[in-house]
Write an enzyme that holds these catalytic residues in place. Structure first.
Site, short mmCIF file in Angstrom:
data_model
loop_
_atom_site.label_atom_id
_atom_site.label_comp_id
_atom_site.label_asym_id
_atom_site.label_seq_id
_atom_site.Cartn_x
_atom_site.Cartn_y
_atom_site.Cartn_z
CB THR A 263 -0.94 0.01 1.22
OG1 THR A 263 -0.14 -0.02 2.43
CG2 THR A 263 -1.89 -1.17 1.20
CG LEU A 266 -2.97 4.54 -0.89
CD1 LEU A 266 -3.63 3.50 -1.79
CD2 LEU A 266 -3.88 5.76 -0.72
CG HIS A 373 10.50 -0.62 16.92
ND1 HIS A 373 10.61 -1.98 17.04
CD2 HIS A 373 11.77 -0.15 16.84
CE1 HIS A 373 11.88 -2.34 17.03
NE2 HIS A 373 12.61 -1.25 16.91
CG ASP A 383 16.28 -3.23 17.75
OD1 ASP A 383 15.29 -2.50 17.87
OD2 ASP A 383 16.75 -3.58 16.65
CD GLU A 421 12.10 -0.46 13.53
OE1 GLU A 421 13.05 0.28 13.21
OE2 GLU A 421 12.26 -1.65 13.90
CD GLU A 430 1.35 1.55 6.22
OE1 GLU A 430 0.28 1.72 5.57
OE2 GLU A 430 2.47 1.58 5.69
CG HIS A 551 18.01 -7.53 14.38
ND1 HIS A 551 17.81 -7.09 13.09
CD2 HIS A 551 17.54 -6.54 15.18
CE1 HIS A 551 17.26 -5.89 13.12
NE2 HIS A 551 17.08 -5.52 14.38
#
Length: 743
Positions: A263, A266, A373, A383, A421, A430, A551
């Site tokens: 999107t 949008l 986030h 994180d 995120e 968004e 991560h």
């Protein structure tokens, strides 16, 4: 005579009484005629409130926030993510310390996951398809956290499912120049490339590879880049230190653009139009998988071919060869292929932002936004939960002050706990797409604290230059992590500084010229003055490109509390500094923006551009005078606005004058937006801070266009240089006009 005297005295008393009554009621009536809001309109930031806030930010509260947030893995949209949604929402709806209003905001977004019933596999297979070697599918367990069933297998999000098989080659960091160099020695068609993190975006490593006919890509973290060369988990890496264990794998999103991929421009609501998935650009076109460095060593140290150049060599105790392609004749893997079996699957699935508001008392239609986030790849202690734990502590203290009637900000404060995120800044993007107009017209500034602490040595901040002064002001009032005598500011200046023509030696504030966190949509798409900050490590003591457990399944509460920030003093310093800035942006009568500092940054960019480009541009008949003129005009306008501010008694001015100046300061960065400047870069409209591949600290569109034209020599590319010179010149002129008087 006596009678006359008595009558005279009585008359005098009557007159006096009437006068007193008239005076009393006249004054009271006059007082009632003064609007009750007048004092509020002229009120400035209260330093006592800031001191109270600083005194209440508590390390134990932050620690317990982090403990709760990291109990389970919370990959976006997972059951653990829903637990964190409820945790944050309940905190913000608390009757004693919550916000005025809090709610969850839903989007239907396109995410990529491994198939839990069909794990991705990387193997070495011989000509008879016998498996000679298998890459780990799961990281090694040191503590129970790694055995949680919700720990997601390491994978490359948005890598397509598929099966790839070929001879292995080593392609360094997977940059275009790396593949070009490798292709001069090896026919890359049909090969599998192994690349190391760094130097190029995750997804770009595979996109670059596919252009040369490579059919699959492996990505690993080299111990030279993250561990200062250390590799043994018996005494060197986690759980003995902060360094990455050999089986640790950095997960990540392998997409170039931010926001929901189906999107673009949008908001991803239920009924929003979605492009076909096959039209998505900026994701790997070939199967891709990250692996740990213990497995990468088993592959790289067996490669045949010529030795790679010295700058390609890493931390393994062997020579990094290009590959034959394939393995050495003496290797047990000789004549074997590397095979990738990737079973990733894409879903359109519900993801939640959690939003909270403290409503402003004077200018409720002006917003200061603070965001972080919430989702992580696994437990995500650093994180992003370090940032979430800090944000929750800030809202606890400020919410309590509001609920107790001690304080209410001048402007409204919006808190955003962004979802998804890690898959490409989706929740924040968004949100900005859904409320594009309102946020563009009303937002004063955005503060982002994603990873609050990489370590606890010093503050690191990046921001629009106009916000430099408020960062410095706040950091001078906060004690450095673990110190009672040194401020964050004084500690920071020792680790990272620069010499300013105006201010002398000051801490170095970076620029937000990329899309590394949720500030991206606010800076590049909306042109909102923004800050991103964290505490970080002493870079003179390590070459780690980021904190080593990034991560991975090792980014846990144990890791954070033992190796990153024991005592949570770094978390506290960031919370105090960021909260101090937040209060000043929300409460100051005049927005604490300094446009002369912005002028200094533009002048630095101009000097670099003139030095680097002017001679060759003149040879092409392109003048830099419009750019010089624009920067000079911006400097004059900034200095003139400074004089207006300094000569005004704003507390006694009409509120309209204060509002006018604040609007000039707030909207100035919007003048740098040009939606046509970077048509191939999603969401990048800010012509000063867009990302650049040129490596030059100057205007990004001009720098990249010049590099292309210099390389190609084509007249059309030199016309593009002229175009970008005009774009940036006129944007700066427009920003200067924002600082001038209205007419």
């Amino acid at each position: 005579m006596i009678k006359e005297a008595v009558i005279g005295t009585l008359c005098g008393l009557v007159v006096l009484t009437i006068g007193i009554l008239i005076g009393h009621f006249g004054i009271e009536k006059k007082s009632e005629a003064v609007p009750s809001w007048l004092n509020d309109v002229a009120k400035d930031v209260d330093e006592k409130i800031i001191q109270q806030f600083l005194s209440e930010v508590d390390t134990v509260q932050i620690q317990e926030n982090l403990r709760e947030l990291t109990k389970v893995p919370h990959l976006a949209t997972s059951p653990g993510d829903e637990q964190t949604v409820q945790f944050v929402l309940n905190r913000w709806q608390d009757a004693q310390t919550g916000l005025d209003k809090a709610w969850r905001q839903e989007y239907k977004v396109y995410l990529s996951f491994p198939d839990p019933n069909n794990p991705n596999k990387v193997t070495v297979v011989n000509q008879e398809d016998s498996v000679l070697f298998s890459v780990r599918e799961k990281e090694k367990t040191y503590y129970p956290e790694q055995d949680d069933p919700q720990v997601v297998q390491p994978y490359a999000a948005y890598s397509p499912a598929g099966h790839a098989r070929g001879k292995l080659v080593y392609a360094n960091q997977g940059k275009p120049s790396d593949y070009e160099r490798l292709n001069q020695t090896i026919d890359l068609r049909g090969t599998i490339a192994i690349t190391r993190y760094g130097g190029e975006g995750r997804g770009a490593k595979a996109i670059n590879a596919a252009a040369y006919g490579v059919v699959g890509v492996l990505v690993y973290t080299d111990p030279l880049d993250i561990n200062d060369g250390l590799m043994s988990d018996t005494n060197e890496t986690y759980p003995h230190s902060w360094y990455l264990p050999p089986s640790g794998v950095e997960r990540g999103s392998y997409t170039k653009d931010f926001g929901d991929l189906l999107t673009p421009y949008l908001a991803a609501k239920e009924e929003t139009y979605r492009i076909p998935p096959e039209d998505i650009s900026g994701i790997p076109p070939i199967p891709t998988q990250p692996i740990g460095f213990e497995d990468a060593r088993s592959l790289i140290c067996e490669l045949a071919g010529d030795p790679a150049p010295s700058e390609w060599q890493g931390g393994f105790d062997c020579t990094y060869n290009y590959g034959g392609p394939g393995f050495k004749p003496t290797s047990p893997f000789n004549s074997s292929d590397v095979k990738l079996d990737i079973f990733n699957q894409e879903k359109i699935i519900n993801s939640s932002n959690v939003m909270g508001v403290i409503t402003g008392s004077v200018e409720p239609d002006r917003y200061v936004i603070y965001g972080n986030h919430r989702d992580s790849w696994v437990h995500g202690a650093i994180d992003p939960s370090s940032g979430t734990s800090v944000m929750l502590e800030i809202t606890r203290v400020l919410g309590g002050m509001v609920k107790q009637g001690k304080w209410r900000p001048r402007r409204s404060i919006i808190f955003g706990s962004w979802g998804a995120e890690e898959f490409g800044l989706i929740g924040s993007a968004e949100y900005t797409e859904e409320y594009f107009t309102k946020l563009s017209e009303r937002t004063v500034g955005y503060i982002n604290v994603d990873i609050a602490v990489f370590a606890n040595a010093t503050l690191r901040a990046s921001a629009m230059p106009s916000m430099q002064s408020v960062i410095f002001q706040a950091s001078r009032q906060v004690n450095a992590a673990g110190s009672d005598s040194t401020s964050v500011y004084d500690n920071w200046i020792r680790y990272s500084n620069r010499t300013s023509p105006t201010h002398g030696v000051i801490p170095r504030v970076g620029y937000l010229n990329g899309a590394g966190s949720d500030y991206a949509a606010f800076v590049h798409y909306l042109g909102i003055a923004s800050i991103d900050m964290s505490y970080t490590y002493d870079r003179s003591k390590t070459n780690a490109r980021i904190y080593p457990a990034y991560h991975t399944a090792y980014d846990t509460f144990h890791y954070a509390s033992n190796f990153i920030d024991p005592g949570f003093v770094g978390h506290q310093a960031v919370g105090r500094t960021a909260g101090n800035i937040l209060i000043r942006l929300a409460d100051s009568l005049l927005l604490p923006f300094n446009c002369s500092d912005y002028a200094e940054s533009l002048e630095d960019y101009l000097n670099t551009a003139v030095t680097s480009y002017q001679t060759q541009l003149q040879a092409e008949g392109i003048s830099m005078e419009p750019l010089k003129h624009a920067v000079a005009n911006f400097r004059r306008a900034a200095e003139q606005l400074d004089k207006v501010i300094q000569s005004s008694d704003l507390a006694n001015e009409t509120p309209l004058k204060v509002r006018k100046i604040n609007d000039q300061l707030m909207l100035m960065d919007r003048a740098f937006l040009n939606p046509l400047a970077f048509p191939d870069e999603y969401g990048f409209r800010h012509v000063i801070w867009a990302s650049s591949s040129s490596g030059k600290p100057t205007f990004p569109g001009l720098a990249d266009a010049f590099a292309r034209a210099e390389s190609s020599g084509s007249s059309s590319d030199w016309q593009k240089v002229h175009y970008h010179l005009s774009v940036v010149s006129q944007a700066i002129e427009g920003a200067a006009d924002m600082l001038n008087e209205v007419i």
